[in-house]
Scaffold this motif. Sequence first.
Motif, short mmCIF file in Angstrom:
data_model
loop_
_atom_site.label_atom_id
_atom_site.label_comp_id
_atom_site.label_asym_id
_atom_site.label_seq_id
_atom_site.Cartn_x
_atom_site.Cartn_y
_atom_site.Cartn_z
N GLY A 105 0.80 -1.22 0.00
CA GLY A 105 0.00 0.00 0.00
C GLY A 105 0.83 1.26 0.00
N ALA A 106 2.13 1.13 0.29
CA ALA A 106 3.02 2.30 0.26
C ALA A 106 3.50 2.63 -1.14
N SER A 107 3.12 1.82 -2.13
CA SER A 107 3.45 2.07 -3.53
C SER A 107 2.18 2.51 -4.25
N PRO A 108 2.05 3.80 -4.60
CA PRO A 108 0.78 4.30 -5.12
C PRO A 108 0.25 3.56 -6.35
N HIS A 109 1.14 3.06 -7.23
CA HIS A 109 0.71 2.35 -8.43
C HIS A 109 1.14 0.89 -8.38
N HIS A 110 0.93 0.27 -7.23
CA HIS A 110 1.39 -1.10 -7.03
C HIS A 110 0.83 -2.10 -8.03
N ASP A 111 -0.43 -2.04 -8.43
CA ASP A 111 -1.11 -3.06 -9.22
C ASP A 111 -1.54 -4.21 -8.30
N VAL A 112 -1.20 -5.47 -8.64
CA VAL A 112 -1.54 -6.61 -7.78
C VAL A 112 -0.38 -7.59 -7.76
N SER A 113 -0.41 -8.51 -6.79
CA SER A 113 0.63 -9.54 -6.70
C SER A 113 0.00 -10.79 -6.10
N ASP A 114 0.83 -11.80 -5.89
CA ASP A 114 0.36 -13.03 -5.25
C ASP A 114 0.53 -12.99 -3.73
N ARG A 115 0.77 -11.79 -3.20
CA ARG A 115 0.91 -11.65 -1.75
C ARG A 115 -0.40 -12.00 -1.05
#
Length: 369
Positions: free
Chosen positions: A206-216
């Motif tokens: 959430g600290a990355s404004p344009h993170h997108d998505v991951s398998d986290r």
Amino acid sequence: MTSSDLYPVSRLAAVQEATAKGGLDALLLTPGPDLRYVSGYDAKPLERLTCLVVPAAGEPFMMVPRLELPAAEASPASRLGLEFVAWDETDDPYALAAARLGEVAKVGLADRMWAMSSLRFREVLPGAEQVLAGSVLRDLRMRKSPAEVAALREAGEAIDAVHRRVPELLRAGRTEREVARDIAEAILASGHATVDFVIVASGPNGASPHHDVSDRVIQPGEPVVVDIGGQLHNGYCSDSTRTYSVGEPPAEFAAYYEVLRQAQEAACAAVRPGVSCESVDAAARELIAAAGHGEHFVHRTGHGIGIETHEEPYIVAGNGEPLEPGHAFSVEPGIYLPGRHGARIEDIVVCTENGGERLNNTPRELVIV
């Protein structure tokens, strides 16, 4: 609301007038938002040239590959009284367009024109200076008509419906990608024609404004930033961000989230005609900085929206342009703590005669799921 309301016949004459006032001899509009704004035609971007030629004086015409002619004739562009110039596979459409246009000194190219096309136009119009068509279209595109505002309001309601479903999709043990897949399906089910983006950013992501998505895998007690948007069938876009928490969040997060909520409220309240874009940015930024998080607000407060998710006006320091009724843009301050978590709250706001109208109306308080 019909396509004739969103893409009125009168727009072409307004564009011609703006072209002349801007000192351009013609606009060359290939597939993309500029072409759709002027003609209503959502043409496919292909290696075969489709181009609306709008001279400052004279009759506009549209170059169309013959196999795309039925689609062009079925589009709202057919109402404009344009001549569709169908070209065949062995023709050079650039040379044909240049011959019809005649001698010109300065032309405006669609802002999203492929380099391939711009270079070919340079070859066939060697004496013409090339500039961006946005130099004459920007003022028209920024001031949304009542029909355009209604389309954006519809888009806002559609994406709000998706945010109302997010709490049932977010839970510990699911991955960001799994949640995003369900959200994408909900965006289409809400009436959108396309899913333009889905950001599901949990915990430190959430600290990355344009993170997108991951398998986290989402963990208990984590904040999750959900920023989503798409385009309706009429061409107008949605964009809204809410921040959720899967269970009780850390105390540190809860404290700065309240600062963020107040900052977003202040920026929305600052919207009215005559106020500069940068002053709306400052209304949010000053509160965040006063709380000690100035360095954690790393992007502009907002961007314009219409048939593109990001267009003018931009709500950012250094932009002294005054707001006018019909300007539509996001108000989306954020606070991001690297390695820990982050938060953003985003509404689309339209400047009205008396202030600002929010087009997103889901809760802005932290939603704990």
